[in-house]
Design an enzyme around this catalytic site. Sequence first.
Site, short mmCIF file in Angstrom:
data_model
loop_
_atom_site.label_atom_id
_atom_site.label_comp_id
_atom_site.label_asym_id
_atom_site.label_seq_id
_atom_site.Cartn_x
_atom_site.Cartn_y
_atom_site.Cartn_z
N LYS A 1 33.40 80.47 51.51
CA LYS A 1 34.04 79.77 50.40
C LYS A 1 35.01 80.71 49.68
O LYS A 1 36.19 80.46 49.61
CB LYS A 1 33.00 79.25 49.40
CG LYS A 1 31.83 78.47 50.02
CD LYS A 1 32.24 77.12 50.54
CE LYS A 1 31.21 76.34 51.34
NZ LYS A 1 29.81 76.41 51.00
N TRP B 1 23.08 71.23 47.37
CA TRP B 1 22.60 72.51 47.89
C TRP B 1 21.29 72.94 47.22
O TRP B 1 20.40 73.48 47.87
CB TRP B 1 23.68 73.60 47.75
CG TRP B 1 24.90 73.26 48.55
CD1 TRP B 1 26.15 72.99 48.07
CD2 TRP B 1 24.99 73.12 49.98
NE1 TRP B 1 27.00 72.69 49.09
CE2 TRP B 1 26.33 72.77 50.28
CE3 TRP B 1 24.08 73.26 51.04
CZ2 TRP B 1 26.77 72.55 51.59
CZ3 TRP B 1 24.52 73.05 52.34
CH2 TRP B 1 25.85 72.70 52.61
N ASP C 1 22.23 81.00 44.20
CA ASP C 1 23.13 80.69 45.30
C ASP C 1 24.54 80.68 44.71
O ASP C 1 24.92 79.76 43.99
CB ASP C 1 22.76 79.32 45.87
CG ASP C 1 23.70 78.87 46.98
OD1 ASP C 1 24.68 79.58 47.27
OD2 ASP C 1 23.45 77.78 47.55
C1 LIG Z 1 28.49 75.78 51.57
C2 LIG Z 1 27.32 76.03 50.73
C3 LIG Z 1 26.06 76.32 51.29
C4 LIG Z 1 25.81 76.29 52.78
O1 LIG Z 1 26.30 77.42 53.36
P1 LIG Z 1 26.12 77.71 54.93
O2 LIG Z 1 26.70 79.07 55.04
O3 LIG Z 1 26.89 76.67 55.66
O4 LIG Z 1 24.68 77.66 55.26
C5 LIG Z 1 25.02 76.60 50.43
N1 LIG Z 1 25.19 76.61 49.10
C6 LIG Z 1 26.38 76.34 48.52
C7 LIG Z 1 26.51 76.39 47.04
C8 LIG Z 1 27.48 76.05 49.32
O5 LIG Z 1 28.66 75.80 48.75
#
Ligand SMILES: *Cc1c(COP(=O)(O)O)cnc(C)c1O
Length: 362
Positions: A197, A104, A173
């Site tokens: 998540k 990511w 993030d």
């Molecule tokens: C799942 C995830 C993403 C992507 O998220 P989307 O909502 O599908 O764009 C980005 N960063 C992390 C750390 C993730 O676990």
Amino acid sequence: MKENRIYNFNAGPAALPLPVLEEIKDSFLNFNGSGMSITEVSHRSKWFDDVINDAIARTKRLLKLNDKFQVLFFQGGASTQFCMIPMNFLKQGQSADYVNTGTWSTKAIKEAQIQGKSVNVVASSEDKNFSYIPKDIPFNSDAVYTHITSNNTIKGTQWANFPDTKGVPLIADMSSDIMCRAFDPNPFGLIYAGAQKNIGPAGVCMVIIREDMLEMVPDSLPSMLKYTTFSAKNSMYNTPPCFAIYTIQLVMKWLEETIGGLDKMEEINRKKAGDLYSFMDSGEFYRATAEPDSRSLMNVTFRLPSEELEQAFVQKALENGFGGLKGHRSVGGCRASIYNATTPDAIESLVDFMKTFEKENG
Ligand SMILES: *Cc1c(COP(=O)(O)O)cnc(C)c1O
């Protein structure tokens, strides 16, 4: 198990707290006396205003955010934030620091680079297949921001402590670990998290932004790609993802009222992850892939002695009511995602299953 529900170890979308799902079910046809479902009420109604404002208020209390922070909701997932962040904050002649700790982070870096923005990758753990979080990082004091991925969902690592960037705003993030623990939010200029998540269903991304960051946003950007648009309209410039925000509200209520806040949540999460890692450490059959001081509380990645055994393990687990244990397709192996909603009881049952599988196959 109740309603034939399985033990859900999916990485995302992932398990939600059962009381939250039950509340949604109970109120689904007639939300709060409106005679309508939450999926049918106007986002301009008092019903929805109360939902979004309560979701924001609870988020602020849980994370101990002062008045300088705003809580916003975007569509387009965390992936859209990868491009919006450099677009909103990085001007010509300026640069930002990025730490690359996995899939990511790599994507976040790429989205800045394709806009021609100046990015310094100040540290990376790619040399060891992203199995650790870098230390002693040479941050640039003139960076506009420093971007990190607080928890690496695919590689199973997590920042144990956030780095000191000496006043440069941190951008994180936190898609896969927001609300898993208590932390000091004040060094952060922006925090974002795809909800699916740890805090809700797919379809919404929570953004926590500090006021000084809003001042950097250029007027020239398209409205839907500007943080200031969402900030000025309480995330309702256009139709927001109402149902997803409602679910977040209920998850925050569960965190506050049932769990008792983030210190308590963290204690539970440390016990859950600790039980699973220490079981694996106690033998040779299961091998956790992340370095011990970088292990994630949320995504426990591990290998078995062979790929055949890993396949058999995932299959046998499924037959026994444990779903989602296959590792991400890009890395293989196994992964148990044990977000806030995963109960200690689910961990105990998983460890019992793992012991039995080892006995039969070890
Ligand atoms: C799942 C995830 C993403 C992507 O998220 P989307 O909502 O599908 O764009 C980005 N960063 C992390 C750390 C993730 O676990």
